[in-house]
Enzyme design. Structure first.
Site, mmCIF file in Angstrom:
data_model
loop_
_atom_site.group_PDB
_atom_site.id
_atom_site.type_symbol
_atom_site.label_atom_id
_atom_site.label_comp_id
_atom_site.label_asym_id
_atom_site.label_seq_id
_atom_site.Cartn_x
_atom_site.Cartn_y
_atom_site.Cartn_z
ATOM 1 N N GLY A 14 17.951 -4.823 -8.060
ATOM 2 C CA GLY A 14 19.218 -5.246 -7.462
ATOM 3 C C GLY A 14 19.109 -5.179 -5.949
ATOM 4 O O GLY A 14 18.064 -4.823 -5.406
ATOM 5 N N ASP A 87 10.676 5.348 -7.209
ATOM 6 C CA ASP A 87 11.776 4.684 -6.498
ATOM 7 C C ASP A 87 11.213 3.830 -5.361
ATOM 8 O O ASP A 87 10.121 4.085 -4.872
ATOM 9 C CB ASP A 87 12.748 5.740 -5.941
ATOM 10 C CG ASP A 87 14.083 5.134 -5.527
ATOM 11 O OD1 ASP A 87 14.426 4.039 -6.022
ATOM 12 O OD2 ASP A 87 14.792 5.758 -4.714
ATOM 13 N N GLU A 88 11.979 2.833 -4.950
ATOM 14 C CA GLU A 88 11.579 1.928 -3.855
ATOM 15 C C GLU A 88 10.203 1.319 -4.135
ATOM 16 O O GLU A 88 9.371 1.192 -3.224
ATOM 17 C CB GLU A 88 11.576 2.664 -2.505
ATOM 18 C CG GLU A 88 12.906 3.307 -2.128
ATOM 19 C CD GLU A 88 13.938 2.324 -1.603
ATOM 20 O OE1 GLU A 88 13.748 1.087 -1.739
ATOM 21 O OE2 GLU A 88 14.960 2.787 -1.063
#
Ligand code: ZN
Length: 198
Positions: A14, A87-88
């Site tokens: 997203g 994450d990321e």
């Protein structure tokens, strides 16, 4: 009955401010309740607050190992870990795809979160590949900063103006700011897609 012999890949994607890190932390906490060994990673480029936590914009955070590249993740991996969260993930180069697939072959549950589109609206690095290979995809929406509609674009602003299409892709912690925008409110001057580097 669950089959523990095969791993899986879950991708949470997203725009910025869509709650990706929050959703990742939620899943990690569930793994902890289930008392499964988990390792959490993030890219060391993401230095919003500290390089030792996943920081959700909502204020939640979670301890994470900061890795500068895919090889660093591999070096930190513990054989007993059943669940690997990253994450990321869009900041890692494409060698992260091989590592994710290797972990799945070893029976690990791999959960990753990342931006699916860059500030130009172009699919981000390793993300299209990971999304194609995923067992499950969660695409989260933010709220458009301009009109309040569901937003899936990340608008980069430099001195209050929409960034140029040819600006460098990664500028974490620089002077510019970001907003979530819907398709209608997203502002970018498209050059030829042929100019987009792979
Ligand atoms: Zn809008």
């Amino acid at each position: 009955m669950q089959n523990f012999h095969k791993g899986s890949l879950e991708v949470i994607c997203g725009s910025m401010f869509s709650g990706k890190s929050e959703e990742l932390i939620r899943r990690i906490r569930r793994v902890e309740f289930a008392q499964l060994p988990v390792q959490v990673f993030k890219h060391s480029l993401d230095n919003r607050k500290t390089i030792e936590h996943i920081n959700a914009h909502s204020g939640y955070n979670y301890p994470a190992i900061a890795a500068e590249n895919a090889e660093a993740i591999e070096n930190f991996l513990l054989p007993e870990s059943m669940v690997i969260a990253i994450d990321e993930i869009q900041f890692f180069d494409k060698s992260i795809i091989d590592i994710c697939m290797k972990l799945i072959t070893l029976g690990k549950r791999v959960i990753v979160a990342g931006l699916d589109l860059d500030f130009r609206g172009i699919p981000f690095g390793c993300m299209p590949d990971l999304l194609s290979r995923a067992d499950s995809i969660t695409k989260l929406k933010a709220v458009c900063n301009q009109c309040g509609a569901d937003a899936h674009h990340t608008q980069r602003l430099v001195s209050g103006k929409p960034a140029d299409f040819n600006d460098p892709l990664i500028l974490v912690g620089a002077q510019e700011c970001y907003q979530a925008r819907c398709r209608n409110c997203f502002e970018i001057t498209y050059n030829s897609l042929a100019q987009v580097q792979a």
